[in-house]
Design an enzyme around this catalytic site. Structure first.
Site, mmCIF file in Angstrom:
data_model
loop_
_atom_site.group_PDB
_atom_site.id
_atom_site.type_symbol
_atom_site.label_atom_id
_atom_site.label_comp_id
_atom_site.label_asym_id
_atom_site.label_seq_id
_atom_site.Cartn_x
_atom_site.Cartn_y
_atom_site.Cartn_z
ATOM 1 N N THR A 1 0.827 -1.217 0.000
ATOM 2 C CA THR A 1 0.000 0.000 0.000
ATOM 3 C C THR A 1 0.855 1.259 0.000
ATOM 4 O O THR A 1 0.560 2.232 -0.708
ATOM 5 C CB THR A 1 -0.909 0.024 1.247
ATOM 6 O OG1 THR A 1 -1.766 -1.106 1.232
ATOM 7 C CG2 THR A 1 -1.752 1.295 1.283
ATOM 8 N N ASP B 1 -8.154 4.110 0.436
ATOM 9 C CA ASP B 1 -6.901 4.708 0.918
ATOM 10 C C ASP B 1 -6.451 5.917 0.087
ATOM 11 O O ASP B 1 -5.258 6.068 -0.198
ATOM 12 C CB ASP B 1 -5.774 3.666 0.955
ATOM 13 C CG ASP B 1 -6.017 2.577 1.994
ATOM 14 O OD1 ASP B 1 -6.982 2.691 2.754
ATOM 15 O OD2 ASP B 1 -5.219 1.625 2.029
ATOM 16 N N ASP C 1 -11.781 3.524 4.132
ATOM 17 C CA ASP C 1 -10.698 4.172 4.902
ATOM 18 C C ASP C 1 -9.973 5.220 4.059
ATOM 19 O O ASP C 1 -8.738 5.279 4.048
ATOM 20 C CB ASP C 1 -9.686 3.125 5.378
ATOM 21 C CG ASP C 1 -10.318 2.026 6.221
ATOM 22 O OD1 ASP C 1 -11.351 2.285 6.855
ATOM 23 O OD2 ASP C 1 -9.773 0.903 6.229
ATOM 24 N N TRP D 1 -7.506 2.196 13.167
ATOM 25 C CA TRP D 1 -6.416 1.396 12.604
ATOM 26 C C TRP D 1 -5.504 0.944 13.749
ATOM 27 O O TRP D 1 -5.086 -0.211 13.810
ATOM 28 C CB TRP D 1 -5.659 2.232 11.579
ATOM 29 C CG TRP D 1 -4.565 1.503 10.871
ATOM 30 C CD1 TRP D 1 -4.324 0.165 10.857
ATOM 31 C CD2 TRP D 1 -3.555 2.090 10.045
ATOM 32 N NE1 TRP D 1 -3.224 -0.126 10.079
ATOM 33 C CE2 TRP D 1 -2.736 1.039 9.571
ATOM 34 C CE3 TRP D 1 -3.256 3.397 9.660
ATOM 35 C CZ2 TRP D 1 -1.641 1.263 8.731
ATOM 36 C CZ3 TRP D 1 -2.174 3.618 8.824
ATOM 37 C CH2 TRP D 1 -1.380 2.561 8.364
#
Length: 319
Positions: free
Chosen positions: A102, A154, A177, A235
């Site tokens: 990521t 993201d 998120d 998170w």
């Protein structure tokens, strides 16, 4: 180590003579100093005494942009928010470098302190695949103003423990998120647009941070098909997220917050709201471990306290 003055470099075919080492123009059509944003950044002095402004003319810039740690005091100023577009399409599976892929997917990565971006769009155009970051801010005293951040899962990653960021008058969209990380961030007069039933924030606030994510005077909107969105989930278990004077449309779930299957986070995290409005603001139905701030409690959420730093009033810098 002595630097070479970029004004003394041999001019390439796609460049105009560089007459000011603190001001560069990028134009994809060739009328500026550079046709690529990264080339302008690479030409900038390291750790400059004065701010370096990179003016980006309208166009679509398909490139992966990195503001290095030594590129402090850089400003990327677009000609217009709608038509100055930085875009790339990296995503988790495409990077394929393991469980932390990521963090390699960004379109723009900011590691240089005192960075400013204004009047432009930063996009991850990978589509709805998996994690795909548009903007990763991993620096201190970063101001993003009048910008659009486009993506899916993201979209915006604000990283760096102890760092402070300020987002003003921005449009941020995504699915899962789409605002996440551990920095202290004030979002003011921003629109947060959900494209899928999911979660807006996933803060990973360090335990000793006074503030995490603070949203003031923001609008929470969604696609017509979106009906079930949480304000946030932790998170890491000390996540802090607060919404103040925000308008929440009907897609926000009555319970508001989710514990991400971490029951311990119900006592360690801090999720709160104050004086919000809209069909999605249902304080009586929120999860019992969230908070509705009192007027006195809300008073501490000022720009001066949230973004306090050794450099005073850094957030008022205009360009």
């Amino acid at each position: 180590m002595a630097e070479k003055n970029p004004n003394r470099r041999t001019k390439k075919k796609d460049q105009q003579p560089l007459t000011n080492e603190n001001y560069f123009v990028v134009d994809a059509n060739g009328s500026g100093n550079f046709t690529k944003i990264q080339d302008a950044i690479n030409a900038a002095r390291s750790y400059p005494d004065q701010r370096i402004v990179i003016y980006i003319k309208n166009g679509k810039y398909y490139e992966k942009v990195k503001i290095h740690a030594w590129n402090t005091k850089i400003s990327l100023i677009g000609e217009s928010k709608e038509n100055t577009i930085i875009t790339f399409d990296d995503h988790f599976k495409k990077m394929n470098v393991g469980r932390n892929s990521t963090f390699h997917t960004y379109t723009v990565l900011v590691e240089g302190n005192d960075f400013i971006a204004q009047n432009l769009t930063i996009e991850n155009s990978a589509g709805e695949v998996e994690q795909a970051v548009a903007l990763n801010v991993n620096a201190n005293r970063v101001k993003i103003e009048n910008c659009k951040l486009l993506g899916n899962q993201d979209t915006l990653y604000t990283s760096g423990e102890g760092t402070k960021n300020y987002f003003k008058n921005c449009y941020i969209e995504g699915t899962i998120d789409f605002i996440f990380g551990d920095a202290t961030v004030l979002f003011e007069n921003c629109t947060l647009h959900s494209k899928k039933d999911s979660y807006i924030t996933a803060a990973s606030t360090p335990q000793d941070s006074t503030f995490g994510y603070v949203f003031k005077n923001c609008k929470l909107t969604a696609d017509a098909s979106v009906k079930e969105v949480y304000l946030g989930r932790p998170w890491r278990i000390y996540a802090k997220t607060v919404f103040i004077n925000c308008t929440m449309d009907a897609h926000i779930l009555p319970q508001g917050w989710h514990n991400w299957s971490k029951p311990e986070a119900e006592t360690t995290s801090f999720y709160a709201e104050y004086n919000c409005s809209g069909l999605g603001f249902q304080p009586q139905k929120r999860v019992p471990w969230s908070h509705q701030l009192t007027k006195n409690e809300a008073k501490k959420y000022t720009i001066e306290t949230i973004l306090s730093d050794k450099i005073k009033n850094w957030y008022v810098t205009t360009k």
